[in-house]
Write a protein that holds these residues in place. Structure first.
Motif, PDB file in Angstrom:
ATOM      1  N   LYS A 117      38.235  16.671 -31.187  1.00 43.13           N
ATOM      2  CA  LYS A 117      36.971  15.970 -31.006  1.00 43.13           C
ATOM      3  C   LYS A 117      36.317  15.735 -32.357  1.00 43.13           C
ATOM      4  N   VAL A 118      36.300  14.470 -32.765  1.00 44.05           N
ATOM      5  CA  VAL A 118      35.640  14.096 -34.028  1.00 44.05           C
ATOM      6  C   VAL A 118      34.502  13.115 -33.784  1.00 44.05           C
ATOM      7  N   ALA A 119      34.390  12.613 -32.545  1.00 44.94           N
ATOM      8  CA  ALA A 119      33.328  11.666 -32.204  1.00 44.94           C
ATOM      9  C   ALA A 119      32.693  12.106 -30.896  1.00 44.94           C
ATOM     10  N   TRP A 149      35.280   8.202 -39.274  1.00 51.47           N
ATOM     11  CA  TRP A 149      36.697   8.185 -39.602  1.00 51.47           C
ATOM     12  C   TRP A 149      37.375   9.419 -39.018  1.00 51.47           C
ATOM     13  N   GLY A 150      38.428   9.191 -38.230  1.00 51.63           N
ATOM     14  CA  GLY A 150      39.227  10.282 -37.691  1.00 51.63           C
ATOM     15  C   GLY A 150      40.629  10.210 -38.284  1.00 51.63           C
ATOM     16  N   ILE A 151      41.164  11.344 -38.700  1.00 46.93           N
ATOM     17  CA  ILE A 151      42.453  11.371 -39.410  1.00 46.93           C
ATOM     18  C   ILE A 151      43.507  12.080 -38.575  1.00 46.93           C
ATOM     19  N   VAL A 196      39.047   4.303 -37.530  1.00 42.50           N
ATOM     20  CA  VAL A 196      37.625   4.046 -37.731  1.00 42.50           C
ATOM     21  C   VAL A 196      36.996   3.750 -36.376  1.00 42.50           C
ATOM     22  N   ASP A 197      36.212   4.718 -35.878  1.00 46.34           N
ATOM     23  CA  ASP A 197      35.483   4.519 -34.624  1.00 46.34           C
ATOM     24  C   ASP A 197      34.179   3.815 -34.947  1.00 46.34           C
ATOM     25  N   THR A 198      33.881   2.735 -34.223  1.00 46.01           N
ATOM     26  CA  THR A 198      32.702   1.917 -34.520  1.00 46.01           C
ATOM     27  C   THR A 198      31.766   1.849 -33.319  1.00 46.01           C
ATOM     28  N   PRO A 199      30.492   1.498 -33.554  1.00 46.38           N
ATOM     29  CA  PRO A 199      29.590   1.229 -32.420  1.00 46.38           C
ATOM     30  C   PRO A 199      30.114   0.038 -31.615  1.00 46.38           C
ATOM     31  N   GLY A 200      29.680  -0.059 -30.378  1.00 44.04           N
ATOM     32  CA  GLY A 200      30.072  -1.212 -29.571  1.00 44.04           C
ATOM     33  C   GLY A 200      29.354  -2.461 -30.029  1.00 44.04           C
ATOM     34  N   ASP A 227      36.070  12.519 -41.758  1.00 45.52           N
ATOM     35  CA  ASP A 227      35.332  12.456 -43.022  1.00 45.52           C
ATOM     36  C   ASP A 227      33.882  12.888 -42.832  1.00 45.52           C
ATOM     37  N   GLN A 228      33.515  13.236 -41.589  1.00 39.16           N
ATOM     38  CA  GLN A 228      32.142  13.617 -41.297  1.00 39.16           C
ATOM     39  C   GLN A 228      31.805  14.973 -41.923  1.00 39.16           C
TER      40      GLN A 228
END
Length: 298
Positions: A30-32, A46-48, A59-63, A185-186
């Motif tokens: 769980k990164v987001a 950013w999830g690696i 790269v998880d982005t807003p909708g 990267d959080q």
């Protein structure tokens, strides 16, 4: 290694389509944060994932949505900018045989940048007949020539490994961008903030959670390895403050308890969490406040 591959893949789509759930499934951790409410994700995350000799940077982005505040403008810009300078775009859609305007905009953006685009049809396991899935695939194939189309379920993990196989083809040769042990990267402070905001989103109704921001004012590790976290929750109205605190402080205590449990799982140690609630009127239309709460372009 000469056969090392590393690449950046942007995950995009309309609000509440499952981007953060898919990011977590692809990374394996769980990164987001994830809720059923639209616009849960506000900034780029950013999830690696390391898999063999390949490193995926997701790269998880807003909708992509119609912005109604300056914070909304920021979120929409994050989506548009995140499609640029990447090695591939993963467009996540619902299993509906109709291409909506948000999807058309994202496809046009990828086409303009000449970026390879993979289509992932989420919640494919909910379709009663395979013919329905074919209708969805046909609708999107009429809009764009996708590198691949993969039916998945971000929630159950169905098709996720197949999706990784497809995305691996898009990764160019090159060294890792992040150390092997990193999954995001959080910064830890930012993760604590997001975890608490997730619980507020889950517990609060209607418009209130969208006007909430969380600032971590203290993050320190004691000698006994307990981490002390102090957080201020900002809302836009006095009436909202009362609802967040709840009768006898019950709502705030519930949210804080759930957040602390998740923080301890993330940090792997005990967490001592203190929370306060303050009012900052119309902060979503205040550029200085938006930046102060960590929503920056960089």
């Amino acid at each position: 290694m000469t056969d090392q591959k590393t690449g950046i893949i942007t995950i995009c789509g309309r609000p509440n389509v499952g981007k953060s759930t898919l990011t977590n499934a692809l990374v394996g951790e769980k990164v987001a944060i994830v809720t059923s409410k639209p616009q849960t994700t506000r900034s780029r995350i950013w999830g690696i994932r390391n898999r063999g000799n390949s490193q995926f940077v997701f790269v998880d982005t807003p909708g992509l949505h119609k912005a109604r505040t300056r914070l909304g403008d920021y979120m929409v810009n994050v989506v548009r900018e995140s499609v640029a300078d990447v090695d591939g775009v993963l467009l996540l859609v619902e299993p509906i045989p109709n291409v909506g305007e948000p999807e058309k905009q994202l496809i046009a953006r990828a086409r303009t940048l000449k970026c390879p685009c993979v289509l992932a049809i989420n919640k494919a396991d909910t379709l009663p007949q395979k013919e329905k899935l074919l209708e969805v695939m046909q609708a999107y194939s009429g809009e764009h020539h996708f590198h691949a189309v993969v039916p998945i379920s971000a929630k159950t993990g169905m098709g996720v490994e197949d999706l990784l196989d497809v995305l691996e083809d898009l990764l160019p040769a090159g060294p890792r961008l992040f150390p092997e042990e990193m999954t995001s990267d959080q910064p830890e402070r930012q993760m604590m903030s997001e975890i608490l905001r997730e619980k507020l989103l889950l517990l609060l109704d209607k418009e209130i959670p969208h006007g909430v921001a969380v600032e971590i004012t203290r993050f320190a590790e004691r000698e006994d390895e307990v981490i002390e976290v102090e957080a201020t929750i900002y809302c836009e109205k006095n009436s909202h403050k009362g609802i967040i605190i709840g009768k006898g402080g019950g709502m705030l205590k519930r949210a804080s308890t759930l957040a602390r449990q998740d923080m301890e799982r993330f940090m792997g140690t005990k967490v001592f969490l203190k929370t306060w609630v303050k009012v900052k009127e119309n902060w979503r239309d205040n550029p200085a406040a938006i930046q102060n709460f960590g929503y920056r372009k960089d």
